[in-house]
Scaffold this active site. Structure first.
Site, mmCIF file in Angstrom:
data_model
loop_
_atom_site.group_PDB
_atom_site.id
_atom_site.type_symbol
_atom_site.label_atom_id
_atom_site.label_comp_id
_atom_site.label_asym_id
_atom_site.label_seq_id
_atom_site.Cartn_x
_atom_site.Cartn_y
_atom_site.Cartn_z
ATOM 1 C CD GLU A 166 84.681 105.832 60.547
ATOM 2 O OE1 GLU A 166 85.034 105.965 61.728
ATOM 3 O OE2 GLU A 166 85.466 105.902 59.581
ATOM 4 C CD GLU B 234 88.947 102.500 61.087
ATOM 5 O OE1 GLU B 234 90.059 102.923 60.699
ATOM 6 O OE2 GLU B 234 87.939 102.484 60.373
#
Ligand code: NAG
Ligand code: NAG
Ligand code: NAG
Ligand code: NAG
Length: 531
Positions: A372, A267
């Protein structure tokens, strides 16, 4: 001798036919079966009802539902589409639906399905006695379990750790002389990864992701909070950070763990927020492209463990596509070092699935992998024990991804505690397995079964095949052909009260039809052999 052989044979046969069903617990009382977990302990855990040997004209049907089914197996038969007997099979109260499967139309192939070996998952596993741990590991990885084929490993700490640490917290150690794995790797990650590997017979792909470089390499001085690598592109911090990936691969290799893939950064866009609540480091598409082309790509390429690794870019939310991919892949050098695009599910509601299909259209040689996802990250934080809606959310996202060229789906922590941790910044979430170490029990959440409806039969290298079906926002499906030419068709029905009678046809079974009843709030996996 002969008699002994016969006895052994019949024993084996009976073992193959029996399995342990779910021990159900309605966590909100019997009036709410849509909040139900399956309970496991040191001596008992449910497993996956074996497929057994299918007749040429039969199909196995596995159903999990909000009404309390978990992998309930039955068989149905391909019949002559025109016969009266076939029409009698239809249920009067069911709504007729059609599906048509075309195995000769082949699309993306599958990398795998799995979850993540976080510090927290290992801490929770270690809180159980060995026998209970073993049943948990078998549930995910064993031949009678979900047969996960993919695993993610955070490089050093993330929020699902008990504190902040990197593999080299020595300021100015540009040669990484003091690089070392930590107690967490030795106690909470490597042992469970190796047990999983053994249970899968080595048939599991692992990929690693860093949350942050050591604080001393970052502009804000900490792993936690927004900031980026110090220095300039291709400079000493860039080169050191790239070499850190190589050292990580080397140290895990020394411990018998080898990786198939890497993401360049978990991220990366969260690193733009200076007050971000846990470990992160900023890249946008341009700076990640430059890091890959100047530093990470060359360092991996120069290492025996890194040179064949599947490097993934982005590892962030769907709405950043296709722009992010365009920036990285438009550069020939960055393109040559990068095999795929990693995607998280958290803001999928912000972006239509066409963003995925468009990305595939522009870059058909690059795979997309969901790396994820978890429930309980928004509004209600942490576990919502037994909540069927969370299984349905998983099934929906997986089907949409697979129908838009994504090659696999990775869940987040494989196991969490009753609060959804431990998590050093209290960012608690849900997981498919929740452990109550005080009782020596673990609970299989509905999400566990949602994962299994895909992971069990859609084996690595399965290929998505042509499917047209009656569908709407409550009803959807996806179909595959496996490496052994099994057909696997998964259907999600999110409608709370409608039962559907699906008439399934396949192009390689002309004149035949398979009638399958799809119950309300359910996930169904249908498996048959190639005609
Ligand atoms: C473990 O679970 C099984 C099946 O529910 C049960 O019969 C047994 O009593 C449990 N063992 C313990 C120690 O609770
Ligand atoms: C734990 O159980 C596994 C499988 O039964 C076994 O191989 C292993 O030796 C056990 N470990 C310990 C520490 O008892
Ligand atoms: C490595 O660690 C030792 C202490 O364990 C320290 O004395 C030394 O300065 C460190 N080296 C570097 C390059 O940071
Ligand atoms: C390539 O590897 C060699 C030997 O490990 C090392 O000396 C060299 O600096 C590396 N080059 C790059 C670009 O990483």
């Amino acid at each position: 001798m002969k008699t002994i052989h016969l006895i052994t044979f019949s024993l084996l046969a009976s073992v193959a036919n029996c399995y342990s069903p779910c021990v159900k617990r309605n966590v909100r009382g019997d009036s709410q079966p849509d909040f139900m977990v399956c309970v496991c302990n040191a001596t008992y855990c449910d497993d996956f009802p074996p497929l057994g040997t299918l007749n040429a004209d039969s199909a196995a049907v596995y159903v999990s539902s909000s009404a309390g089914k978990r992998f309930e197996r039955s068989t149905v038969t391909w019949t002559n589409a025109k016969s009266r007997k076939t029409n009698k099979l239809r249920r009067k109260d069911a709504i007729a639906k059609q599906a048509h499967i075309t195995p000769s139309v082949q699309m993306q192939s599958i990398i795998g399905f799995g979850g993540a070996f976080t510090d927290s998952a290992g801490i929770n596993l270690a809180s159980l006695d060995n026998a209970t741990q073993e049943l948990l590991m078998q549930s995910y990885y064993g031949p009678n379990g979900l047969q996960y084929s993919l695993g993610r490993v955070p490089m050093a700490s993330c929020d699902f750790s008990t504190h902040e640490y990197s593999y080299d917290d020595f300021t100015g150690d540009f040669a990484l002389q003091n690089f070392s794995l930590t107690m967490e790797d030795y106690q909470y990650k490597i042992p469970y990864i190796k047990r999983a590997m053994a249970l899968t017979g080595g048939d599991m792909k692992l990929f690693a992701s860093p949350w942050s470089a050591p604080g001393w390499m970052k502009t804000n001085g900490h792993m936690k909070g927004g900031g980026k690598l110090k220095g300039f592109p291709g400079g000493i911090y860039d080169k050191t950070w790239a070499q850190y990936f190589v050292r990580f691969l080397e140290e895990y290799n020394k411990n018998g763990v080898n990786f198939w893939g890497l993401t360049a950064q978990n991220e990366p866009t969260t690193g733009a927020d200076i007050n971000y609540g846990w470990q992160t480091m900023f890249f946008d598409a341009e700076s990640e492209r430059d890091f890959i082309k100047n530093s990470l790509g060359p360092a991996l390429h120069n290492s025996s463990l890194g040179k064949n690794i599947a490097l993934m870019t982005m590892d962030d939310q769907r709405f950043m596509l296709p722009g992010w991919a365009d920036v990285v892949f438009d550069d020939d050098l960055a393109n040559s070092y990068t095999a795929g695009i990693a995607i998280h599910w958290y803001e999928d509601w912000l972006a239509p699935s066409s963003f995925l299909a468009d990305t595939h259209k522009s870059w058909p040689d690059k795979f997309m992998l969901a790396t994820e996802a978890c429930s309980g990250y928004m509004i209600v934080h942490g576990p919502s024990l037994g909540a069927w809606t969370r299984a349905d959310d998983y099934a929906h996202d997986i089907i949409v991804d697979l129908n838009n060229w994504v090659a696999g789906w990775t869940d987040w922590n494989i196991a969490l505690d009753m609060k959804g941790g431990p998590n050093w910044v209290n960012n608690v979430v849900d997981a498919p397995i929740i452990i109550d170490s005080s009782k020596g029990e673990f609970y299989k959440e509905p999400m566990f079964y949602a994962m299994g409806h895909f992971s069990k039969f859609i084996r690595p290298n399965s290929v998505r095949i042509g499917l047209t079906m009656d569908s709407d926002s409550f009803l959807e499906g996806v179909a595959f052909s496996t490496p052994t030419s099994q057909r696997v068709y998964v259907i999600r029905n999110a409608h709370a009260s409608d039962t559907y009678d699906f008439a399934i046809e396949a192009a390689d079974r002309p004149g035949q039809v398979l009638h399958v009843s799809i119950e309300p709030s359910s996930i169904t996996t249908i498996v048959w052999d190639k005609a």
